[in-house]
Each structure stands twice: as structure tokens, then as C-alpha cells.
Enzyme design. Structure first.
Site, PDB file in Angstrom:
ATOM      1  N   ASP A 125      44.449  10.335 -10.083  1.00 31.56           N
ATOM      2  CA  ASP A 125      45.310  11.513  -9.944  1.00 31.56           C
ATOM      3  C   ASP A 125      44.488  12.616  -9.321  1.00 31.56           C
ATOM      4  O   ASP A 125      43.265  12.641  -9.469  1.00 31.56           O
ATOM      5  CB  ASP A 125      45.856  11.970 -11.309  1.00 31.56           C
ATOM      6  CG  ASP A 125      44.827  12.759 -12.094  1.00 31.56           C
ATOM      7  OD1 ASP A 125      44.827  13.998 -11.988  1.00 31.56           O
ATOM      8  OD2 ASP A 125      43.997  12.156 -12.794  1.00 31.56           O
TER       9      ASP A 125
ATOM     10  N   CYS B  47      57.484  13.052   9.005  1.00 32.59           N
ATOM     11  CA  CYS B  47      57.067  12.542  10.327  1.00 32.59           C
ATOM     12  C   CYS B  47      58.228  11.913  11.088  1.00 32.59           C
ATOM     13  O   CYS B  47      58.228  11.916  12.319  1.00 32.59           O
ATOM     14  CB  CYS B  47      55.918  11.553  10.158  1.00 32.59           C
ATOM     15  SG  CYS B  47      54.412  12.365   9.593  1.00 32.59           S
TER      16      CYS B  47
ATOM     17  N   HIS C  10      54.553  14.807   3.236  1.00 34.93           N
ATOM     18  CA  HIS C  10      53.667  14.006   4.075  1.00 34.93           C
ATOM     19  C   HIS C  10      52.357  13.665   3.349  1.00 34.93           C
ATOM     20  O   HIS C  10      51.937  12.502   3.327  1.00 34.93           O
ATOM     21  CB  HIS C  10      53.369  14.706   5.399  1.00 34.93           C
ATOM     22  CG  HIS C  10      52.284  14.030   6.161  1.00 34.93           C
ATOM     23  ND1 HIS C  10      52.503  12.878   6.888  1.00 34.93           N
ATOM     24  CD2 HIS C  10      50.955  14.286   6.231  1.00 34.93           C
ATOM     25  CE1 HIS C  10      51.353  12.464   7.389  1.00 34.93           C
ATOM     26  NE2 HIS C  10      50.394  13.305   7.008  1.00 34.93           N
TER      27      HIS C  10
ATOM     28  N   ASP D 166      47.270  14.737 -19.504  1.00 35.55           N
ATOM     29  CA  ASP D 166      45.851  14.794 -19.833  1.00 35.55           C
ATOM     30  C   ASP D 166      45.716  15.565 -21.142  1.00 35.55           C
ATOM     31  O   ASP D 166      46.689  16.103 -21.650  1.00 35.55           O
ATOM     32  CB  ASP D 166      45.039  15.383 -18.680  1.00 35.55           C
ATOM     33  CG  ASP D 166      45.340  16.836 -18.456  1.00 35.55           C
ATOM     34  OD1 ASP D 166      46.092  17.417 -19.252  1.00 35.55           O
ATOM     35  OD2 ASP D 166      44.819  17.392 -17.475  1.00 35.55           O
TER      36      ASP D 166
ATOM     37  N   CYS E 180      56.838   8.728   6.878  1.00 37.38           N
ATOM     38  CA  CYS E 180      57.433   9.584   5.841  1.00 37.38           C
ATOM     39  C   CYS E 180      58.605  10.383   6.428  1.00 37.38           C
ATOM     40  O   CYS E 180      58.781  10.462   7.644  1.00 37.38           O
ATOM     41  CB  CYS E 180      56.377  10.517   5.241  1.00 37.38           C
ATOM     42  SG  CYS E 180      56.055  12.007   6.202  1.00 37.38           S
TER      43      CYS E 180
ATOM     44  N   CYS F  46      52.818   7.501  10.789  1.00 37.07           N
ATOM     45  CA  CYS F  46      53.333   7.704   9.427  1.00 37.07           C
ATOM     46  C   CYS F  46      54.854   7.599   9.438  1.00 37.07           C
ATOM     47  O   CYS F  46      55.510   8.120  10.344  1.00 37.07           O
ATOM     48  CB  CYS F  46      52.902   9.086   8.928  1.00 37.07           C
ATOM     49  SG  CYS F  46      53.517   9.481   7.288  1.00 37.07           S
TER      50      CYS F  46
END
Ligand SMILES: [Zn+2]
Length: 408
Positions: A305, A348, A374, A98, A345, A343
Site C-alpha cells: 500500500d 488515457c 491513471h 493500519d 485506463c 495505457c
């Protein structure tokens, strides 16, 4: 991701009838981003608590670093000496930076200290001085003089300096330097600030093109610049900002400013109905709630973002398909189920709520890492699922189903 193609392009693969939603691909010299996509926050050239491998593991395609923070520490020249930001942080994929504008106004100035930027403004482009007990920041048409929040040293940030810093840092996608206005500012002041942002956009683009010509001589990959639409909550100002920037030759657009989630549909509809369809649009700093992502996509946003997923993870706030939980709550002490049974991930698949609760109670660093994996996975995969729903033509059903479960 191997550097095979130096050119920046945006291709649209599918559009959702009766809305501004689209699915596409942003091609950069450091690989492609399949959109809509969540650009993972890497403020200090690191995604907090995660290694680059872990960021890739959650499906992160690109990261967004912060010019203001990196200019102050370690300094843009250090990053260039390392061979650019990709090598410095060992992230081979696309990087956004940015402009530093947001932080100059929110950290370097007095915005968060309750000073309303409008209170000292006068007509035209007269200087706006903001005084606090320990800070002095002066906004003028040339740029902003401000003090570092780290050591108090004075810096004069201009559109040209922002471009030079971003090119020195070496990201793929840069943002034009813009003025952030307080959400409390009146429309007269927001209009003045927007006009100034437009003049800064022209200067940013001019300097950016000069710097790209130098890269070409040095055989370095070209970098691209997004213009930043401002205009606060005003329909007239947002539309006039989108029109003005559309005609300047930017490679894409950022949509800036501070507004409430409920205002997303209006602001994006005004802006994205005007911005050229064939260029990518990035919603700056928003996207922590599933609604933001669904509305953002529906109203024509390609990338998002937000630092909230990792920041909240470090506080123990975890996103689940059934709403948010705080893992520090004692009810999780003996709960051996995964954080979220739906989930897939790493966290998890391998750990229980009781274990993560224990890590937070014992202030163990792994807690922040597992929680961040996560939350980032949740946001990245939500956008990935939204992408598929647009491609499959069932976006609206998916949205209703997702949000009704989330809020049940
Ligand atoms: Zn998970």
C-alpha cells in the site's frame, strides 16, 4: 462481491523458482484479493478524488484505511453506527486498517518536526518524553500519550485501544499496534523499540481474539490480525522480529519501518525467508516506484500500500511506462496525445495531455480525478502484470523489459 464465505484463507497458486515470489489469493468475508496486489490507500475512508466505482474501474481489489485518522474524525463509533466501514464508505470489497502506530509517531508526536526519539531515551522501558513548543507526547511500555494533530486533545493509545478501534471500524484485516522508530535512531534504541513492539504484538493478539469471540456471539464476520515486523535496518533485529512474531498465531504479517527503496531486497529477504510461507505478507507504506513492486514481489511480498499514486497525481506527477512526467509543464499545453499511449485506463482512453494540462492550469477538480485514475491504474495494473509474469514463468524478462523502458 457478495458475502458467500466467512472464512479468511490464503492460498498459494504458484511460486517462482529460485526466489521468494509467489502468486496467491487472500480470501476474506468481503471477497478475494488476487496477489500480488496493490491495496489502494483510503486514509480517511475515501480514495482521494475517486468514487468507489472508479476505484473498481482501475482494478482496485481492496483498500487500506487509517485507524488514527478515523478515530479522530469522524470517530470509530460513527462508523460502527453506519454499519461498519464497508457500508459507511460504500466499498463492498476487502478493507485493511493500519494500527494507527505510524501516525501516532509521525503526526501525533514530533518525528516530522525534527525531534529524534532516541535523544531522550533511557535504559530499559523508562518513559521517553518528547517535548516540542506546542506538543507533549510520552511513550511508555503501556502505550503512547499524544495530542491530536487536529485539535490538540490528548489521547492515550494502547495496543488494546488500537484493536478496539479497528474492530469498531470493522475492516477485514487489522494490523497490530507497533512502535515506529526514526530512521536516524541507533541500533540500541531500535532494539528497545522492537522489544516493545513484540510485547504490544502479544497484547494486540490477546485483545483481538477476545473481540472476535464477541463478534461470533453477534453473528458478525470474523476479522483477522497481522503482526508487524520491525527492527529497522539491522539484519539481527529483523530476523529476530520475524522469528518472534512467526510463533504467535497471527493470520498474516505487515513489514513496517522506514527504509530506503534500495534496502527493500535485504530487509524483505531477511524477514520473508523466516515468516511462515502459508501466511500473507504486506509491505506497509511502500510501492510508489515500479522497482519497489518488482523487488517486493521477488522477495516474497503479497500486498503493498502507498498513498503516493493519488498524492502525486494531485500534484500533476503522472506515471507512464516511459517514466514520470509533470503534466503542469507548459510543453503539454498543445499535446493532444494521451497521457500514455500504452495505457488503457479511462483517462488515457478519453482525454489528451493538453486537456489534463488545462484542468491543472485552471485548478479544476476533474484534473485530480483523471490524474488519480491513471496513477492508480498504472500501479494496480503493474502488479497485475507482475502476477501474470510469475504465473507464466517470465517474471525476470518482464522485469528487465519494464524497467529498461521506464528508465530509458
Ligand atoms: Zn492511463
Amino acid at each position: 462481491m457478495i458475502m458467500t464465505d466467512n472464512s479468511f484463507r490464503f492460498t498459494i497458486e504458484s511460486q517462482l523458482k529460485g526466489s521468494l515470489a509467489r502468486v496467491g489469493t487472500i480470501h476474506t468475508p468481503h471477497g478475494a484479493i488476487q496477489t500480488p496486489a496493490f491495496i489502494v490507500g483510503a486514509t480517511n475512508a475515501t480514495v482521494k478524488a475517486l468514487t468507489p466505482d472508479q476505484v473498481m474501474g482501475v482494478g482496485g481489489q481492496a483498500v487500506l484505511a487509517n485507524t488514527y485518522h478515523l478515530m479522530l474524525r469522524p470517530g470509530a463509533d460513527i462508523i460502527r453506527s453506519a454499519g461498519g466501514i464497508h457500508k459507511f464508505m460504500n466499498w463492498p470489497g476487502p478493507v485493511f486498517t493500519d494500527s494507527g502506530g505510524f501516525q501516532v509517531f509521525s503526526l501525533g508526536m514530533a518525528y516530522k518536526k525534527g525531534i529524534d526519539l532516541t535523544s531522550h531515551s533511557s535504559k530499559g522501558d523508562a518513559k521517553t518524553a518528547v517535548h516540542t513548543s506546542d506538543q507533549l507526547a510520552v511513550l511508555a511500555d503501556d502505550g503512547v500519550r499524544f495530542r491530536s494533530h487536529l485539535d490538540g486533545r490528548e489521547i492515550f493509545m494502547t495496543p488494546e485501544l488500537s484493536m478496539e478501534l479497528q474492530h469498531t471500524i470493522g475492516a477485514d484485516i487489522h494490523m497490530a499496534f507497533d512502535e515506529l522508530t526514526s530512521p536516524l535512531a541507533g541500533e540500541d534504541y531500535v532494539a528497545l523499540a522492537m522489544e516493545r513492539t513484540h510485547r504490544w504484538a502479544v497484547r494486540s493478539l490477546t485483545r483481538h481474539k477476545e473481540l472476535n469471540r464477541e463478534h461470533k456471539k453477534d453473528n458478525l464476520p470474523p476479522q483477522v490480525l497481522f503482526g508487524v515486523v520491525q527492527g529497522g535496518r539491522s539484519e539481527n533485529l529483523r530476523k529476530s522480529s520475524a522469528k518472534f512474531l512467526s510463533n504467535l498465531g497471527f493470520d498474516g504479517f505487515g513489514i513496517g519501518g522506514i527504509f530506503e527503496a534500495g534496502e527493500i531486497p535485504n530487509v524483505l529477504n531477511w524477514v520473508n525467508s523466516i515468516l511462515p510461507e502459508n501466511k500473507p505478507r504486506h509491505l506497509l507504506g511502500m510501492g510508489s516506484q515500479p522497482e519497489d513492486l518488482f523487488m517486493g514481489v521477488e522477495y516474497g511480498t503479497d500486498t503493498f500500500d502507498c498513498v503516493a499514486p493519488t498524492r502525486q497525481a494531485r500534484n500533476g506527477t503522472l506515471y507512464t511506462y516511459d517514466g514520470r512526467i509533470n503534466i503542469k509543464n507548459s510543453r503539454f499545453k498543445g499535446d493532444f496525445t494521451p497521457l500514455d499511449g500504452s495505457c488503457s485506463c479511462y483517462t488515457c482512453r478519453n482525454f489528451s495531455r493538453a486537456y489534463i494540462h488545462h484542468l491543472f492550469a485552471a485548478k479544476e477538480m476533474l484534473g485530480a480525478t483523471l490524474a488519480s485514475i491513471h496513477n492508480e491504474f498504472f500501479v494496480v495494473q503493474t502488479l497485475e502484470s507482475i502476477r501474470h509474469s510469475v504465473l507464466n514463468g517470465n517474471f525476470r524478462q518482464f522485469k528487465d523489459q519494464f524497467l529498461s523502458r521506464y528508465h530509458s
